[in-house]
Design a protein around this motif. Structure first.
Motif, PDB file in Angstrom:
ATOM      1  N   PHE A   1      40.404  44.614  41.336  1.00  0.00           N
ATOM      2  CA  PHE A   1      40.987  44.686  42.674  1.00  0.00           C
ATOM      3  C   PHE A   1      41.858  43.464  42.958  1.00  0.00           C
ATOM      4  O   PHE A   1      42.953  43.580  43.527  1.00  0.00           O
ATOM      5  CB  PHE A   1      39.879  44.773  43.735  1.00  0.00           C
ATOM      6  N   ARG A   2      41.380  42.290  42.571  1.00  0.00           N
ATOM      7  CA  ARG A   2      42.158  41.063  42.812  1.00  0.00           C
ATOM      8  C   ARG A   2      43.472  41.093  42.032  1.00  0.00           C
ATOM      9  O   ARG A   2      44.510  40.636  42.537  1.00  0.00           O
ATOM     10  CB  ARG A   2      41.330  39.836  42.443  1.00  0.00           C
ATOM     11  N   GLU A   3      43.421  41.641  40.831  1.00  0.00           N
ATOM     12  CA  GLU A   3      44.646  41.746  40.023  1.00  0.00           C
ATOM     13  C   GLU A   3      45.622  42.732  40.668  1.00  0.00           C
ATOM     14  O   GLU A   3      46.834  42.477  40.711  1.00  0.00           O
ATOM     15  CB  GLU A   3      44.297  42.210  38.609  1.00  0.00           C
ATOM     16  N   LEU A   4      45.116  43.828  41.181  1.00  0.00           N
ATOM     17  CA  LEU A   4      45.978  44.812  41.853  1.00  0.00           C
ATOM     18  C   LEU A   4      46.580  44.232  43.124  1.00  0.00           C
ATOM     19  O   LEU A   4      47.725  44.537  43.478  1.00  0.00           O
ATOM     20  CB  LEU A   4      45.181  46.069  42.190  1.00  0.00           C
ATOM     21  N   GLU A   5      45.807  43.371  43.809  1.00  0.00           N
ATOM     22  CA  GLU A   5      46.323  42.730  45.019  1.00  0.00           C
ATOM     23  C   GLU A   5      47.494  41.819  44.670  1.00  0.00           C
ATOM     24  O   GLU A   5      48.508  41.772  45.390  1.00  0.00           O
ATOM     25  CB  GLU A   5      45.222  41.939  45.709  1.00  0.00           C
ATOM     26  N   LYS A   6      47.396  41.096  43.544  1.00  0.00           N
ATOM     27  CA  LYS A   6      48.488  40.229  43.102  1.00  0.00           C
ATOM     28  C   LYS A   6      49.747  41.037  42.814  1.00  0.00           C
ATOM     29  O   LYS A   6      50.868  40.567  43.026  1.00  0.00           O
ATOM     30  CB  LYS A   6      48.079  39.462  41.848  1.00  0.00           C
ATOM     31  N   LYS A   7      49.571  42.253  42.310  1.00  0.00           N
ATOM     32  CA  LYS A   7      50.707  43.120  41.988  1.00  0.00           C
ATOM     33  C   LYS A   7      51.295  43.792  43.222  1.00  0.00           C
ATOM     34  O   LYS A   7      52.337  44.438  43.139  1.00  0.00           O
ATOM     35  CB  LYS A   7      50.277  44.208  40.998  1.00  0.00           C
ATOM     36  N   GLY A   8      50.622  43.654  44.349  1.00  0.00           N
ATOM     37  CA  GLY A   8      51.116  44.287  45.561  1.00  0.00           C
ATOM     38  C   GLY A   8      50.769  45.757  45.651  1.00  0.00           C
ATOM     39  O   GLY A   8      51.381  46.499  46.422  1.00  0.00           O
TER      40      GLY A   8
END
Length: 235
Positions: free
Chosen positions: A59-66
């Motif tokens: 989830f944190r990685e997806l948040e970084k990707k927007g």
């Protein structure tokens, strides 16, 4: 769950969180989850056979990707597309990708030009078969080649993130109305400019920037036509 790897047998496999992030990214881009939809942890743990820790890392990685919004005490939600998103994203990407194209004009290798030609041929075939999905996969690869040829690592990394978000926009645009033949023509022009005996970096930059700006304008027209009927479901 079919777990992806880094793509290079000499490299270590991706960590579990990164693997789940890759699978979720694909699912979001392909429309399995809609804009505003909550990603329910229990359901995804069962779907991907993972524990809470790698899922939250994903989830944190997806948040970084927007691609998602993480709301404290509420959960993780697939990011909605808004006018502001498009207006913020495309002009920045146009300028940076235009810069990458200008830099690539003076440093592109013969091998990279050959790769551009091969990808352009696959784009042509996708146009002939009106295969929009295949076309945009090849379209993405075409741009990645000259971005890499810029040789600027910071620029490459920044554009990788921006282009991931743009790919999300493309998949979200289910009724995308761009004429594939027109798009192919622009990329053929870009290839010919790169293949000139003395590539004109400023001209290539202008063509690339205009290409991305036109994409923004088309997307905003689409949103304006559909927002009244379905203001949150653009993905």
């Amino acid at each position: 769950m079919d777990l992806p790897t880094s793509g290079d047998s000499k490299q270590k496999p991706l960590g579990l969180g990164a693997q789940v992030a890759a699978l979720l990214t694909k699912a979001i881009l392909e429309g399995d989850f809609r804009g505003g939809e909550q990603l329910v942890e229990q359901e995804l743990q069962s779907r991907y056979s993972v524990s809470r820790s790698p899922l939250r890392e994903a989830f944190r990685e997806l948040e970084k990707k927007g691609l998602v919004d993480i709301v404290p005490r509420r959960g993780t939600f697939v990011k909605r597309i808004t006018f502001k998103d498009i207006q913020n994203h495309f002009p920045v990407r146009a300028v940076l990708e235009g810069l990458a194209a200008r830099l690539a004009a003076g440093s592109m290798t013969d091998q990279q030009r050959q790769e551009l030609a091969a990808v352009l041929e696959r784009m042509k075939d996708a146009v002939a078969h009106q295969d929009t999905g295949a076309y945009y996969q090849h379209h993405l690869h075409f741009h990645e080649i000259f971005i890499a040829a810029s040789g600027n690592d910071l620029l490459i990394d920044t554009l990788q993130t921006l282009r991931m978000q743009n790919l999300w926009h493309r998949f979200s645009y289910r009724y995308y109305q761009e004429n594939l033949e027109n798009s192919y023509g622009v990329h053929q022009q870009i290839y010919e400019l790169f293949s000139a005996a003395e590539p004109d970096g400023d001209t290539i930059r202008t063509v690339v920037e205009e290409h991305i700006t036109v994409a923004m304008e088309r997307f905003l027209v689409y949103l304006s036509r559909h927002e009244h009927h379905d203001p949150v479901r653009f993905s």
